[in-house]
Design a protein around this motif. Structure first.
Motif, mmCIF file in Angstrom:
data_model
loop_
_atom_site.group_PDB
_atom_site.id
_atom_site.type_symbol
_atom_site.label_atom_id
_atom_site.label_comp_id
_atom_site.label_asym_id
_atom_site.label_seq_id
_atom_site.Cartn_x
_atom_site.Cartn_y
_atom_site.Cartn_z
ATOM 1 N N THR A 51 -17.025 -9.855 -7.467
ATOM 2 C CA THR A 51 -15.889 -10.205 -6.646
ATOM 3 C C THR A 51 -16.160 -11.546 -5.997
ATOM 4 N N TRP A 56 -11.277 -2.993 -12.050
ATOM 5 C CA TRP A 56 -10.967 -3.696 -10.803
ATOM 6 C C TRP A 56 -10.409 -2.728 -9.772
ATOM 7 N N TRP A 94 -5.302 2.676 -7.295
ATOM 8 C CA TRP A 94 -4.755 1.798 -6.248
ATOM 9 C C TRP A 94 -4.201 2.637 -5.100
ATOM 10 N N ASP A 104 -13.216 -0.872 -8.285
ATOM 11 C CA ASP A 104 -13.905 -1.790 -7.374
ATOM 12 C C ASP A 104 -13.147 -1.882 -6.048
ATOM 13 N N ALA A 105 -11.822 -2.075 -6.145
ATOM 14 C CA ALA A 105 -10.998 -2.228 -4.935
ATOM 15 C C ALA A 105 -11.000 -0.950 -4.103
ATOM 16 N N MET A 123 -7.884 -4.921 -0.318
ATOM 17 C CA MET A 123 -6.614 -4.597 0.330
ATOM 18 C C MET A 123 -6.592 -5.229 1.727
ATOM 19 N N SER A 133 -6.975 3.522 -2.861
ATOM 20 C CA SER A 133 -7.311 2.430 -1.931
ATOM 21 C C SER A 133 -6.429 2.506 -0.700
ATOM 22 N N GLU A 150 0.831 -1.200 0.000
ATOM 23 C CA GLU A 150 0.000 0.000 0.000
ATOM 24 C C GLU A 150 0.870 1.257 0.000
ATOM 25 N N GLU A 170 -14.203 -0.770 -2.204
ATOM 26 C CA GLU A 170 -14.208 -1.799 -1.153
ATOM 27 C C GLU A 170 -13.320 -1.365 0.011
ATOM 28 N N SER A 171 -12.192 -0.724 -0.320
ATOM 29 C CA SER A 171 -11.294 -0.239 0.719
ATOM 30 C C SER A 171 -12.006 0.819 1.577
#
Lengths: 174, 438
Positions: free
Chosen positions: B193, B136, B64, B139-140, B1, B67, A152, B143-144
């Motif tokens: 998912t 994706w 990302w 989506d992630a 994650m 996230s 991350e 979700e995070s």
């Protein structure tokens, strides 16, 4: 400058709240808990089609930032980043804030809550400055401890570099 | 994650600082996405696929980071959040209903994505994989966000929902927003998912099809655990004989009731059957014109399909459900909007059906055009197909009897030659839907 007034006012409100809530837990040195950075950003409507960052100060700071953050920074790199932030401060002090022009009341309050100051000039210059400011705060904060996974943190570093690179590059038509 | 259960911050003022600095990251990440999306839109409009590919990759990387920023921003205990951070956003410190949806940058980002969505739905094949990765990442990211809310506020509503006396939980609201944003981002079908993937699959005929053709019946065979590799001499011989018999007993394709009923149905739908012939009519025509030259043996399931169609003189088709389930858990015969995407069997160029055309659709993807005219690449039956839905279509006065008879024949052949376990159903106006566990 309007932004300065907003910054001080909001900061004091937040500090007061924190101190009030902590009243029973002893005195707090507020200066150690907040760095004096607001975030200067362009209005989002000015971003589309904006030319790349071209202020010599910003380009120089951006290039140094890219050199200093190839991987998770070392302590020595932190000191260099602090020096970069002083350069940015001088640049930002010369900007004219535009009081979130075109925003509705809720949007202005949202900006105000998070100490965002909208300014004019070249939108992408400002976004480079904002990106470096935000990631500098992130670097300082994450050292205080966090539960992020290495991947991350890597995503965040990678994005910081990508964004700064993109914002100073001319778009090419291939 | 992945997220540790132990958050790092318990000091109230550190939490307030983290909350603010985390949001500063969001501000710059969102503004960067606006810049990248703007470049992506221009690249797509100019058909500059190389730049579009780069822009999609860049957007994915920034998503990302978003996230991770959610995790970073809410990296403290729920007690600290509810006693300090949440309070700082409530009256008297802020107006009731304070929300991230009041971010001007977020508003502009979504507005720009609306313009981008239509372009993303029509990407060339080479960019689809990149687009998938982008979806994706979206989506992630949501979700995070939902996970952070779940940890910090649990089932409580957001401040905005609380102010409007809406009792939906914050994670629930975020997942609703995710669906909307994915749609804006050109999601061709619901992304499923692992946690959301339904265990049930549905095959359905839309009412509009039955309204246009009330005698229509569709027999369904679900074959599981199928072994479709290799040849089978008995099956090949049966197919060869059926081809020769068809050629030896030619029929008038436009007068024989089993073909004419379909030609009439196609005409009533505005489709010229001479140009776009129903599958069984085209097959019969080919055999009669070639003097019974045998069809190539593709694989055992396709041989069963062709054999049954020739013998029964009705359309028989099949779809690989494993491939379909990657995109949707619903296979539906319905009228097209015209926005759906179709890649023909053996082709690579994406097409779109005519609005109102009868299609077999899996979400926004088309498995078969013009009812039973042409199969798509997506659900093609290959040697590796193990999960299959075969459909046997009846039309006209004896449609149900004929569809059921051939359906059961198909099921028996799949059991015998592909070692499949089979389940059958009949779709009709009274029973337009069949659901089964994957």
């Amino acid at each position: 400058m309007h932004g300065t007034i907003v910054r001080v006012g909001r900061r004091l409100t937040l500090f007061s709240l924190g101190i009030h809530l902590l009243a029973e837990k002893g005195p707090v040195d507020v200066q150690t808990h907040f760095r004096p950075y607001c975030l200067y950003l362009p209005p989002p409507t000015s971003l589309a089609g904006a030319p790349p960052a071209r202020s010599p100060v910003i380009r120089s700071v951006a290039e140094q930032f890219l050199e200093l953050t190839p991987v998770a920074p070392s302590q020595s790199a932190d000191r260099d980043l602090d020096a970069l932030m002083r350069s940015l401060d001088a640049y930002l002090a010369g900007l004219t804030s535009i009081a979130s022009t075109g925003f509705n009341e809720k949007q202005r309050l949202y900006d105000s809550h998070f100490h965002i100051i909208r300014a004019g000039d070249n939108a992408l210059d400002l976004l480079v400055a904002g990106t470096i400011t935000a990631f500098h705060s992130f670097l300082n904060d994450q050292r205080q401890g966090n539960s992020l996974q290495p991947v991350e943190i890597a995503h965040l570093f990678s994005a910081a570099q990508l964004i700064v690179e993109l914002l100073i590059q001319e778009e090419t038509q291939r | 994650m992945i997220r540790d259960t132990q958050q790092s911050i318990s000091h109230p003022l550190e939490a307030l600082r983290r909350w603010e600095h985390g949001h500063h990251l969001f501000f710059v990440l969102i503004q960067s996405l606006i810049v990248i999306h703007d470049r992506l839109e221009r690249a797509l409009r100019n058909q500059n696929w190389k730049l579009a590919d780069e822009a999609l990759a860049n957007a994915t990387e920034v998503l990302w980071a978003c996230s991770a920023a959610f995790h970073f921003t809410g990296d403290f205990t729920s007690e600290v959040f509810n006693e300090i951070v949440r309070v700082s956003m409530e009256p008297p410190h802020e107006r009731a209903g304070f929300s991230g949806l009041h971010s001007a940058d977020h508003t502009i980002l979504l507005k720009n994505m609306k313009q981008l969505g239509a372009l993303l739905e029509r990407l060339p094949q080479d960019l689809k994989r990149r687009h998938r990765a982008y979806l994706w990442a979206i989506d992630a990211m949501y979700e995070s966000h939902a996970m952070v809310c779940d940890i910090l506020v649990g089932n409580r509503p957001s401040l905005k929902m609380e102010a409007s006396e809406n009792e939906a939980s914050a994670p629930e609201m975020i997942r609703n927003l995710k669906t909307r944003t994915l749609k804006l981002a050109g999601n061709p079908s619901p992304i499923l998912t692992r946690t959301q993937r339904p265990s049930m699959f549905t095959i359905r005929i839309d009412d509009s099809v039955f309204k246009q053709q009330p005698t229509f019946r569709r027999g369904i065979v679900i074959a599981t655990g199928m072994q479709n590799q290799g040849a089978n001499l008995d099956l090949e011989q049966m197919l060869r004989i059926a081809c020769l018999d068809a050629a030896a007993s030619p029929v008038s394709l436009w007068a024989h009731p089993h073909f004419a009923v379909w030609a009439d149905a196609f005409r009533s739908l505005g489709v010229d059957p001479k140009k776009f012939a129903p599958a069984h009519l085209a097959l019969r025509k080919r055999l009669q014109q070639s003097g019974g030259a045998s069809l190539p043996f593709i694989n055992k399931a396709v041989a069963v399909m062709n054999l049954s169609s020739i013998e029964g003189m009705l359309p028989v088709g099949g779809d690989d459900l494993t491939a379909v389930a990657e995109h949707a858990h619903l296979l539906e015969l319905k009228c097209a909007t015209g926005d759906e995407a179709f890649v023909p069997l053996g082709g690579s160029d994406e097409q779109h059906p005519e609005p109102g055309e009868v299609i077999l659709a899996a979400g926004g993807l088309v498995c078969c055009r013009r009812w039973c005219w042409r199969n798509g690449h997506l659900s093609r039956v290959t040697d590796n197909t193990t999960l299959l839905a075969m459909n046997v279509d009846g039309l006209g006065p004896d449609s149900e009897t004929r569809a059921v008879t051939i359906r059961d024949r198909v099921a028996a052949l799949l059991r015998e030659y592909c070692q499949a376990n089979t389940t059958t159903a009949l779709l009709s106006p009274e029973s337009p839907e069949f659901q089964f566990a994957l």
